[in-house]
Design a protein around this motif. Sequence first.
Motif, PDB file in Angstrom:
ATOM      1  N   GLY A  83     -30.779  77.681 -17.434  1.00 18.62           N
ATOM      2  CA  GLY A  83     -31.002  77.140 -16.657  1.00 18.62           C
ATOM      3  C   GLY A  83     -31.996  75.683 -16.654  1.00 18.62           C
ATOM      4  O   GLY A  83     -32.481  75.744 -18.056  1.00 18.62           O
ATOM      5  N   ASP A  84     -33.586  75.438 -15.581  1.00 16.89           N
ATOM      6  CA  ASP A  84     -33.836  74.221 -15.851  1.00 16.89           C
ATOM      7  C   ASP A  84     -35.384  74.483 -16.431  1.00 16.89           C
ATOM      8  O   ASP A  84     -35.931  75.553 -16.985  1.00 16.89           O
ATOM      9  CB  ASP A  84     -34.586  74.191 -14.181  1.00 16.89           C
ATOM     10  N   ALA A  85     -35.737  73.703 -17.137  1.00 16.16           N
ATOM     11  CA  ALA A  85     -36.727  73.225 -17.414  1.00 16.16           C
ATOM     12  C   ALA A  85     -37.543  72.059 -17.485  1.00 16.16           C
ATOM     13  O   ALA A  85     -36.786  71.254 -17.126  1.00 16.16           O
ATOM     14  CB  ALA A  85     -36.447  73.310 -20.032  1.00 16.16           C
ATOM     15  N   HIS A  86     -39.298  71.672 -18.013  1.00 10.20           N
ATOM     16  CA  HIS A  86     -40.018  71.031 -17.761  1.00 10.20           C
ATOM     17  C   HIS A  86     -40.445  70.830 -18.642  1.00 10.20           C
ATOM     18  O   HIS A  86     -41.254  71.874 -18.841  1.00 10.20           O
ATOM     19  CB  HIS A  86     -40.352  71.085 -16.390  1.00 10.20           C
ATOM     20  N   TYR A  87     -40.615  70.046 -19.275  1.00  7.30           N
ATOM     21  CA  TYR A  87     -41.254  68.999 -21.162  1.00  7.30           C
ATOM     22  C   TYR A  87     -41.851  68.044 -20.714  1.00  7.30           C
ATOM     23  O   TYR A  87     -40.707  67.771 -20.196  1.00  7.30           O
ATOM     24  CB  TYR A  87     -40.248  70.009 -21.630  1.00  7.30           C
ATOM     25  N   GLU A  88     -42.757  68.159 -21.858  1.00  5.24           N
ATOM     26  CA  GLU A  88     -43.069  66.820 -22.736  1.00  5.24           C
ATOM     27  C   GLU A  88     -43.046  66.287 -24.110  1.00  5.24           C
ATOM     28  O   GLU A  88     -43.136  67.298 -24.165  1.00  5.24           O
ATOM     29  CB  GLU A  88     -44.913  66.599 -21.602  1.00  5.24           C
ATOM     30  N   MET A  89     -42.336  65.722 -24.472  1.00  5.68           N
ATOM     31  CA  MET A  89     -42.068  65.251 -25.593  1.00  5.68           C
ATOM     32  C   MET A  89     -42.487  64.122 -26.351  1.00  5.68           C
ATOM     33  O   MET A  89     -42.081  62.648 -25.567  1.00  5.68           O
ATOM     34  CB  MET A  89     -40.538  65.661 -25.629  1.00  5.68           C
ATOM     35  N   GLU A  90     -42.645  64.048 -27.653  1.00  4.32           N
ATOM     36  CA  GLU A  90     -43.467  62.345 -27.738  1.00  4.32           C
ATOM     37  C   GLU A  90     -42.902  62.404 -29.513  1.00  4.32           C
ATOM     38  O   GLU A  90     -42.941  63.573 -30.039  1.00  4.32           O
ATOM     39  CB  GLU A  90     -45.089  62.679 -27.930  1.00  4.32           C
ATOM     40  N   LEU A  91     -42.251  61.471 -29.821  1.00  2.91           N
ATOM     41  CA  LEU A  91     -41.918  61.579 -31.199  1.00  2.91           C
ATOM     42  C   LEU A  91     -43.664  60.973 -31.603  1.00  2.91           C
ATOM     43  O   LEU A  91     -43.732  59.705 -31.241  1.00  2.91           O
ATOM     44  CB  LEU A  91     -41.216  60.518 -31.429  1.00  2.91           C
ATOM     45  N   ILE A  92     -44.142  61.407 -32.912  1.00  7.19           N
ATOM     46  CA  ILE A  92     -45.304  61.201 -33.230  1.00  7.19           C
ATOM     47  C   ILE A  92     -45.105  60.010 -34.127  1.00  7.19           C
ATOM     48  O   ILE A  92     -45.917  59.305 -33.943  1.00  7.19           O
ATOM     49  CB  ILE A  92     -45.987  62.287 -34.001  1.00  7.19           C
ATOM     50  N   GLU A  93     -44.191  60.819 -35.433  1.00  8.80           N
ATOM     51  CA  GLU A  93     -44.720  59.345 -36.204  1.00  8.80           C
ATOM     52  C   GLU A  93     -43.336  59.423 -37.573  1.00  8.80           C
ATOM     53  O   GLU A  93     -42.384  60.347 -37.013  1.00  8.80           O
ATOM     54  CB  GLU A  93     -45.632  59.327 -37.371  1.00  8.80           C
ATOM     55  N   SER A  94     -43.173  58.659 -38.296  1.00 13.13           N
ATOM     56  CA  SER A  94     -41.643  59.120 -39.092  1.00 13.13           C
ATOM     57  C   SER A  94     -42.092  58.234 -39.887  1.00 13.13           C
ATOM     58  O   SER A  94     -42.499  57.043 -40.142  1.00 13.13           O
ATOM     59  CB  SER A  94     -40.364  58.801 -37.809  1.00 13.13           C
TER      60      SER A  94
END
Length: 206
Positions: A83-94
């Motif tokens: 199904g459909d999805a809406h999200y916010e994503m971030e690469l904080i550190e590595s």
Amino acid sequence: MKKIIMFFVMLSFVVMMMACGESSSQVSESEGNNANDEIVEETSSNGDEENTEESEEEEFGTRNNPVAHGVSVDVEVSDWLFGDAHYEMELIESISGAEALEMVKASNEFNDEPGDGKEYILAKFRLQLIEVEEEPFDVNPQQFDIVSAGGASYEDFVSVAGLDPEFRSDLYEGGEIEGWVPFLVDANDEKPLAKYGDIWFDLRGE
């Protein structure tokens, strides 16, 4: 005698008319070629401008324009199965190299060494679920693909036990997860990219 003179006069007139006709035809053809040349040049010029604009406006989050550290990206996906999805994503550190290996060993002494010519990259991601059609929304490290700077996928499955927090959860609307994802790459790979869904992240970028 007069007839002969008149004959030559008429013959001269016909020859002159034929010469004028050939000249007009050549000019018309030359003008036509010039017009075509101008059209080709104009089309080529417009094509170059369009290509430049497309290059400058490369869609954010693609392989050619991956997401950098500390940048939040808003994602809407439509999946026929989940199904459909809406999200916010971030690469904080590595972290990578010796520091990453130290963290891997501290997490669990039985975790594997990276191997010759290889190194760990540990990437910390954050995902906040805004809206989803089918709950719960599954999040886990195995959903990532990793691709080298040369465009080749790393196929080896990487398992690192004990990372805390781990990027793994069943999320419901409004839920948020922040955790580590382990990757194993060539030590000389200057720009490995992680891919989650259709979004690309620059693992070594700051």
